[in-house]
Scaffold this active site. Structure first.
Site, PDB file in Angstrom:
ATOM      1  N   ARG A 227       0.813  -1.217   0.000  1.00  0.00           N
ATOM      2  CA  ARG A 227       0.000   0.000   0.000  1.00  0.00           C
ATOM      3  C   ARG A 227       0.852   1.274   0.000  1.00  0.00           C
ATOM      4  O   ARG A 227       0.359   2.356  -0.273  1.00  0.00           O
ATOM      5  CB  ARG A 227      -0.953  -0.011   1.196  1.00  0.00           C
ATOM      6  CG  ARG A 227      -2.039  -1.084   1.085  1.00  0.00           C
ATOM      7  CD  ARG A 227      -2.928  -1.122   2.315  1.00  0.00           C
ATOM      8  NE  ARG A 227      -3.999  -2.105   2.188  1.00  0.00           N
ATOM      9  CZ  ARG A 227      -3.894  -3.378   2.524  1.00  0.00           C
ATOM     10  NH1 ARG A 227      -2.756  -3.838   3.010  1.00  0.00           N
ATOM     11  NH2 ARG A 227      -4.927  -4.208   2.393  1.00  0.00           N
TER      12      ARG A 227
ATOM     13  N   ASN B 217      -4.463   5.687   1.387  1.00  0.00           N
ATOM     14  CA  ASN B 217      -3.287   4.861   1.680  1.00  0.00           C
ATOM     15  C   ASN B 217      -1.963   5.587   1.448  1.00  0.00           C
ATOM     16  O   ASN B 217      -1.906   6.482   0.613  1.00  0.00           O
ATOM     17  CB  ASN B 217      -3.314   3.598   0.805  1.00  0.00           C
ATOM     18  CG  ASN B 217      -4.154   2.492   1.432  1.00  0.00           C
ATOM     19  OD1 ASN B 217      -4.181   2.344   2.641  1.00  0.00           O
ATOM     20  ND2 ASN B 217      -4.837   1.738   0.600  1.00  0.00           N
TER      21      ASN B 217
ATOM     22  N   ARG C 250     -12.200  -8.491   7.530  1.00  0.00           N
ATOM     23  CA  ARG C 250     -11.739  -9.586   6.665  1.00  0.00           C
ATOM     24  C   ARG C 250     -11.408 -10.834   7.491  1.00  0.00           C
ATOM     25  O   ARG C 250     -11.686 -11.960   7.070  1.00  0.00           O
ATOM     26  CB  ARG C 250     -10.522  -9.121   5.854  1.00  0.00           C
ATOM     27  CG  ARG C 250     -10.894  -8.141   4.752  1.00  0.00           C
ATOM     28  CD  ARG C 250      -9.686  -7.523   4.069  1.00  0.00           C
ATOM     29  NE  ARG C 250     -10.134  -6.718   2.923  1.00  0.00           N
ATOM     30  CZ  ARG C 250      -9.489  -5.657   2.454  1.00  0.00           C
ATOM     31  NH1 ARG C 250      -8.361  -5.262   3.030  1.00  0.00           N
ATOM     32  NH2 ARG C 250      -9.959  -5.002   1.416  1.00  0.00           N
TER      33      ARG C 250
ATOM     34  N   HIS D 285      -2.302  -0.834   8.716  1.00  0.00           N
ATOM     35  CA  HIS D 285      -3.198  -1.311   7.647  1.00  0.00           C
ATOM     36  C   HIS D 285      -2.282  -1.599   6.461  1.00  0.00           C
ATOM     37  O   HIS D 285      -2.135  -0.797   5.552  1.00  0.00           O
ATOM     38  CB  HIS D 285      -4.251  -0.264   7.295  1.00  0.00           C
ATOM     39  CG  HIS D 285      -5.087  -0.655   6.094  1.00  0.00           C
ATOM     40  ND1 HIS D 285      -5.805  -1.822   6.043  1.00  0.00           N
ATOM     41  CD2 HIS D 285      -5.283  -0.033   4.903  1.00  0.00           C
ATOM     42  CE1 HIS D 285      -6.424  -1.898   4.875  1.00  0.00           C
ATOM     43  NE2 HIS D 285      -6.127  -0.825   4.172  1.00  0.00           N
TER      44      HIS D 285
END
Length: 308
Positions: free
Chosen positions: A91, A123, A154, A178
């Protein structure tokens, strides 16, 4: 009291978030901002065309930073997803773009007199959340990233699939960045009334494999359609609603943790003032080490973004 939300960046994620807000009547007023004037105007018209068939009305304002002054929450969804194409599932590929765009947007937010809560999706989200806070000068508790709210979802999905239960019946968190240094804190996960460690042993679950699936879930979606949208947009709007409603919900979001000196995902109580209270988990020694690795990685990347 009028509820006012804003979405900055009307790509796949921003437009999905805007539609979710309008279709569910979450805001009375919605400000949409994007550098591409044709796209944001088209989105506004398209959303207005939806309203005759919706039970809600939303007033929409386009590309007016001054309208942010009395907004309750700004969702930052700007980005350049095409940079992910050859990024080997990292990311941070978007950082060269976002490290230039975010400070410019943050400066305009500050100039508008905005004093609400910023919810960042952009991001790499932990670094970007840090940039927003630094440039706007807003209190750290009022600048939040969606962080692992999505990754935790998730994880819940992959665990629920294995156990054939509703994903909302799985409790627990992914923590840290993240990104690729995140991890599932299995010590926090409970299913069927028991810690997952007990259930895994009884039912033969491979927690290492499930952790990998949760961490890589976004890349699986990305490789299939070249972007992700529904999961992260829903997480962002849930976070915005938690602020609007002063819900005081415990959520794993990117918030500034003093002991790590950086923004990372860790559960916190979220309400109208943003981060109302920070939670302290009783993690295992291994999980504490993983969290420190993640914190160090984010800190290094943030320093690199500031050194340009």
């Amino acid at each position: 009291m009028s509820r006012k939300l804003a979405v900055i960046g009307m790509g796949h994620v921003g437009s999905t978030a805007a539609h979710y807000i309008v279709a569910n009547g979450f805001a009375d007023d919605l400000v949409l901002i994007d550098l591409n004037e044709d796209k944001v105007v088209a989105d506004a018209i398209d959303l207005q065309d939806a309203m005759p068939n919706l039970p809600y009305h939303t007033n929409i304002v386009v590309n007016d930073y001054a309208a942010l002054k009395d907004a309750d929450v700004i969702i930052s969804a700007l980005g350049n997803i095409k940079l992910q194409d050859n990024a080997n599932d990292d990311r941070f590929a978007e950082l060269p773009f976002t490290s230039e765009q975010v400070p410019a947007v943050a400066k305009k937010i500050k100039e508008s007199g905005f004093n609400g809560v910023i919810v960042a999706i952009t991001n790499p989200v932990d670094v970007v959340t840090s940039i927003y806070q630094a440039v706007t000068g807003l209190p750290k508790n009022r600048v939040i990233g969606t962080g692992t709210l999505l990754d935790s979802a998730r994880m819940k999905r992959v665990v629920a699939e294995q156990l054939h239960i509703d994903s909302r019946s799985v409790v627990g968190y992914n923590l840290g960045e993240h990104g690729n240094s995140q991890f599932t804190a299995w010590s926090t996960v409970r299913v069927l009334g028991h810690p997952i460690s007990e259930v895994a042993e009884a039912k033969g679950l491979d927690l290492t494999a499930l952790d990998k699936q949760a961490r890589e879930g976004g890349f699986r979606v990305f490789h299939g359609k070249k972007y992700t949208s529904y999961g992260v947009a829903t997480a962002a709007v849930r976070l915005a609603n938690t602020v609007l409603n002063n819900a005081l919900s415990e959520l794993p979001v990117s918030n500034y943790r003093e002991e790590y000196g950086v923004y990372l995902s860790y559960p916190a109580i979220v309400g109208r003032d943003g981060i109302v209270e920070q939670v302290q988990l009783n993690l295992t020694d291994e999980e504490v080490k993983k969290l420190q690795v993640s914190a160090d990685y984010i800190k290094t990347k943030f320093a690199e973004s500031q050194a340009k």
